[in-house]
Write an enzyme that holds these catalytic residues in place. Structure first.
Site, PDB file in Angstrom:
ATOM      1  CE  LYS A   1      -4.077  -1.626  -0.351  1.00  0.00           C
ATOM      2  NZ  LYS A   1      -4.877  -1.300  -1.528  1.00  0.00           N
TER       3      LYS A   1
ATOM      4  CB  SER B   1      -3.588 -11.446   1.772  1.00  0.00           C
ATOM      5  OG  SER B   1      -2.454 -10.624   1.814  1.00  0.00           O
TER       6      SER B   1
HETATM    7  C1  PLP Z   1      -2.956  -7.122   3.227  1.00  0.00           C
HETATM    8  C2  PLP Z   1      -3.216  -6.686   1.821  1.00  0.00           C
HETATM    9  N1  PLP Z   1      -3.032  -5.431   1.458  1.00  0.00           N
HETATM   10  C3  PLP Z   1      -3.231  -5.065   0.173  1.00  0.00           C
HETATM   11  C4  PLP Z   1      -3.626  -5.942  -0.805  1.00  0.00           C
HETATM   12  C5  PLP Z   1      -3.796  -5.509  -2.210  1.00  0.00           C
HETATM   13  O1  PLP Z   1      -4.983  -4.976  -2.370  1.00  0.00           O
HETATM   14  P1  PLP Z   1      -5.465  -4.066  -3.541  1.00  0.00           P
HETATM   15  O2  PLP Z   1      -6.359  -4.942  -4.323  1.00  0.00           O
HETATM   16  O3  PLP Z   1      -6.190  -2.988  -2.817  1.00  0.00           O
HETATM   17  O4  PLP Z   1      -4.326  -3.531  -4.333  1.00  0.00           O
HETATM   18  C6  PLP Z   1      -3.857  -7.180  -0.462  1.00  0.00           C
HETATM   19  C7  PLP Z   1      -4.251  -8.133  -1.469  1.00  0.00           C
HETATM   20  O5  PLP Z   1      -3.782  -9.254  -1.478  1.00  0.00           O
HETATM   21  C8  PLP Z   1      -3.638  -7.571   0.867  1.00  0.00           C
HETATM   22  O6  PLP Z   1      -3.812  -8.801   1.234  1.00  0.00           O
END
Ligand code: PLP
Length: 326
Positions: A51, A268
């Site tokens: 992020k 994830s």
């Molecule tokens: C903890 C975490 N943050 C961010 C993401 C990515 O998300 P986005 O689809 O918002 O880019 C994921 C996706 O796997 C995630 O598990």
């Protein structure tokens, strides 16, 4: 033109991106010798997650367009990795950050956010993240000129960050040999933006999204689309495939990655790795790049670790607790 990670910088934001790939093929011992699985370690971003990319892009874009200017406060409703990344970006650029979060957000999240100097506004824990979203909207609505709201679910700069950084890095670091890209869906920014870039380079690259197999799941960061409000930046028709991952299987993979590779990830990452293993079992040759959004130390107080000791004991005895299947 993207650069390799610099060794000396003036701002922590210059350290965002250029994360490495690590070969985790050994977790798929039965796959063809012509298959490789490479994990992109987003936990190595300075704020500790993928992020950092959209957060720093959205804030810098706000500055460039004038939507964010001196005197304004960055405000959003997230206690997850985006909140932490916004707190970091705000601190680095000298802007105050306020995050609307449910009162019951974990102690470790509160501490990280506070350590970046950001302020938390607590919403009713009974109303969950939707309650935080609504309270945030009200705060901005009452005082729109005071705030800059990045709005990751609807801001096209979120996938753009991945189109301009994650995608080019994967293309460069695999020398254009990538055949599959696998990532979980949160807002969809990662899979959309990275997918668009890779498809532009080679339309045959398969873009695979991963989502929880059930509305009630323990895969923090991932969205179960059928039971969720679909993010404005998410376009399912651009994907080649979606794989549903189970919580137990994902946790099992997290334990294996830690125990066998010295790589302790978030849940994830385990879900996405499960999907990568599924693909590896289906193909004869290919380079699968799977994105690991963060490391496991963010989740020490969650259920992810509740079953670990039990797993370890059974693993030592040679028992497989959960047969990973995607
Ligand atoms: C903890 C975490 N943050 C961010 C993401 C990515 O998300 P986005 O689809 O918002 O880019 C994921 C996706 O796997 C995630 O598990």
């Amino acid at each position: 033109m993207i650069r390799h990670r610099p060794s000396r910088v003036t701002s922590v934001l210059d350290l965002v991106g250029n994360t490495p790939l690590v070969d985790v093929t050994a977790l798929a011992p039965k796959s063809s010798p012509r298959v490789r699985i490479l994990a992109k370690l987003e936990g190595l971003n300075p704020g500790g997650s993928v992020k950092d990319r959209p957060a720093s892009w959205m804030v810098r874009n706000g500055l460039a367009t004038g939507a964010l200017a001196p005197g304004k406060t960055i405000l959003d409703s997230t206690s997850g990795n985006t909140g932490i990344a916004l707190a970091m970006a705000g601190a680095a650029l000298g802007f105050p950050v306020e995050l609307v979060v449910p009162q019951n957000v974990s102690a470790e999240r509160k501490r990280i956010i506070q350590a970046y100097g950001a302020k938390m506004i607590f919403s009713d824990p009974m109303e969950g993240s939707d309650g935080a979203i609504l309270q945030c909207r009200k705060i901005v609505g009452d005082n729109p000129e005071r705030y800059f709201k990045p709005d990751q679910y609807f801001n096209p700069v979120n996938p753009l960050a991945h189109f301009e950084s994650t995608g080019p890095e994967i293309w460069r670091d695999t020398a254009g040999t990538v055949t599959h890209f696998v990532a979980g869906i949160g807002t969809g920014g990662t899979v959309m933006g990275t997918g668009r870039f890779l498809k532009e380079r080679n339309p045959d690259v398969q873009i695979v999204a991963v989502e929880p197999d059930d509305a009630w799941h323990g895969l923090e960061g991932l969205k179960h689309m059928a039971s969720s409000i679909v993010p404005g930046i998410f376009h399912a028709e651009e994907l080649d495939r979606t794989i549903a991952a189970g919580t137990d299987g994902a946790y099992e993979i997290v334990y294996q990655l830690g125990d066998r590779f010295g790589l302790v990830t978030g849940q994830s990452s385990g879900a996405s790795m499960l999907a990568a293993l599924q693909i590896a079992s289906e193909i004869d040759a290919g380079v699968i790049v799977v994105l690991f959004p963060d490391f496991g130390d963010r989740y020490l107080s969650t259920n992810l670790w509740a079953g670990w000791a039990d797993w370890l004991e059974r693993n030592r005895r040679g028992e497989r607790v959960v047969a990973p299947k995607a």
